[in-house]
Design an enzyme around this catalytic site. Structure first.
Site, PDB file in Angstrom:
ATOM      1  NE  ARG A 180     -28.777 -29.380 -34.845  1.00  0.00           N
ATOM      2  CZ  ARG A 180     -28.046 -28.775 -33.913  1.00  0.00           C
ATOM      3  NH1 ARG A 180     -28.629 -28.238 -32.860  1.00  0.00           N
ATOM      4  NH2 ARG A 180     -26.747 -28.705 -34.028  1.00  0.00           N
ATOM      5  NE  ARG A 221     -28.022 -32.615 -30.804  1.00  0.00           N
ATOM      6  CZ  ARG A 221     -27.219 -31.579 -30.542  1.00  0.00           C
ATOM      7  NH1 ARG A 221     -27.133 -31.109 -29.324  1.00  0.00           N
ATOM      8  NH2 ARG A 221     -26.500 -31.031 -31.479  1.00  0.00           N
ATOM      9  NE  ARG A 233     -22.419 -29.949 -35.229  1.00  0.00           N
ATOM     10  CZ  ARG A 233     -23.092 -28.901 -34.746  1.00  0.00           C
ATOM     11  NH1 ARG A 233     -23.238 -28.751 -33.467  1.00  0.00           N
ATOM     12  NH2 ARG A 233     -23.633 -28.021 -35.557  1.00  0.00           N
TER      13      ARG A 233
HETATM   14  P1  5GP Z   1     -25.243 -25.629 -33.079  1.00  0.00           P
HETATM   15  O1  5GP Z   1     -25.064 -25.783 -34.574  1.00  0.00           O
HETATM   16  O2  5GP Z   1     -25.096 -26.945 -32.363  1.00  0.00           O
HETATM   17  O3  5GP Z   1     -26.492 -24.894 -32.718  1.00  0.00           O
HETATM   18  O4  5GP Z   1     -24.049 -24.713 -32.567  1.00  0.00           O
HETATM   19  C1  5GP Z   1     -22.726 -25.038 -32.850  1.00  0.00           C
HETATM   20  C2  5GP Z   1     -21.790 -24.202 -32.017  1.00  0.00           C
HETATM   21  O5  5GP Z   1     -21.905 -22.834 -32.390  1.00  0.00           O
HETATM   22  C3  5GP Z   1     -22.099 -24.254 -30.520  1.00  0.00           C
HETATM   23  O6  5GP Z   1     -20.869 -24.441 -29.827  1.00  0.00           O
HETATM   24  C4  5GP Z   1     -22.677 -22.908 -30.214  1.00  0.00           C
HETATM   25  O7  5GP Z   1     -22.379 -22.484 -28.915  1.00  0.00           O
HETATM   26  C5  5GP Z   1     -21.941 -22.057 -31.228  1.00  0.00           C
HETATM   27  N1  5GP Z   1     -22.635 -20.789 -31.507  1.00  0.00           N
HETATM   28  C6  5GP Z   1     -23.955 -20.526 -31.584  1.00  0.00           C
HETATM   29  N2  5GP Z   1     -24.181 -19.227 -31.825  1.00  0.00           N
HETATM   30  C7  5GP Z   1     -22.956 -18.644 -31.891  1.00  0.00           C
HETATM   31  C8  5GP Z   1     -22.509 -17.296 -32.095  1.00  0.00           C
HETATM   32  O8  5GP Z   1     -23.270 -16.358 -32.271  1.00  0.00           O
HETATM   33  N3  5GP Z   1     -21.171 -17.096 -32.099  1.00  0.00           N
HETATM   34  C9  5GP Z   1     -20.260 -18.097 -31.916  1.00  0.00           C
HETATM   35  N4  5GP Z   1     -18.979 -17.789 -31.913  1.00  0.00           N
HETATM   36  N5  5GP Z   1     -20.649 -19.365 -31.716  1.00  0.00           N
HETATM   37  C10 5GP Z   1     -21.971 -19.633 -31.700  1.00  0.00           C
END
Ligand code: 5GP
Length: 211
Positions: free
Chosen positions: A57, A150, A161
């Protein structure tokens, strides 16, 4: 007491500080709380930088926020046994590499993992032994508003989501899954609750640094 501090330090040296898992839907305010912790306790906490196949992003930095990788590269590393856990979330892969956690632990810092519910369940099967904290928005409506404000998601990914958040919100109530659930209605109050939950671990780690 001096002997207690000595014992604490000795044990911490042997085992290292306990990692912390922060979980909860994006939009619940996890990253804001996380950034505050990392800023206020610079040497105490370290962030486990995950791998993801999603696009960065605006403002996100490769190697700091995530390691942004292709599916092929990530699959290869997973097959080579380089990951503690990995998950498919909203059409993208996410995962915690062994190296990411080891990099933080090598500094004797409390390693923070920001992971989804699948990650939580998979980490439970390992011997990482973290403190599990769930960060939740006060309601799904508030979460939707935060995600829309956001402006980082397409309508399709936003709906995905929100669906996942609805399911995870229910799952997170499972007794014993989380050590603490923090409802992030007011960010300062949520931060205080988070600091209190981690106070003992923070103290131990700071003691370790002074000794
Ligand atoms: P975002 O795309 O909003 O950064 O993250 C999406 C989701 O992926 C969030 O719930 C975040 O906590 C989760 N996430 C980020 N890194 C990891 C990871 O290494 N492992 C897992 N299982 N989930 C992750």
């Amino acid at each position: 007491m001096l002997w207690r501090r000595f014992l604490c330090s000795a044990l911490s040296v042997m085992t290292g500080p306990r990692p912390v898992v922060l979980s909860g839907p994006s939009g619940a305010g996890k990253s804001t709380l996380l950034k505050k912790l990392l800023k206020d306790y610079e040497n105490v906490f370290g962030f486990s930088v995950s791998h993801t196949t999603r696009q960065p992003r605006p403002g996100e930095v490769d190697g700091k926020d995530y390691h942004f990788v292709t599916r092929e590269a990530m699959r290869k590393e997973i097959d080579a046994g380089g990951f503690i856990e990995h998950a498919e979330f909203s059409g993208n892969m996410y995962g915690t590499s062994k190296a990411a956690v080891q990099a933080v632990q090598a500094q004797n810092q409390i390693c923070i993992l920001d992971i989804d519910m699948q990650g939580v369940k998979n980490i439970k099967k390992t011997d990482l032994n973290p403190i599990y904290i769930s960060i939740q928005a006060p309601s799904i409506e508030v979460l939707e508003k935060r995600l829309r404000d956001r402006k980082t998601e397409t309508e399709e990914s936003l709906q995905k989501r929100l669906n996942t958040a609805c399911i995870d919100m229910e799952l997170s109530k499972e007794p014993g899954l989380f050590d603490m659930i923090i409802i992030n209605d007011d960010v300062e109050e949520a931060y205080l609750a988070l600091k209190n939950a981690l106070a003992e671990e923070i103290q131990k780690t700071q003691g370790l640094r002074k000794s």
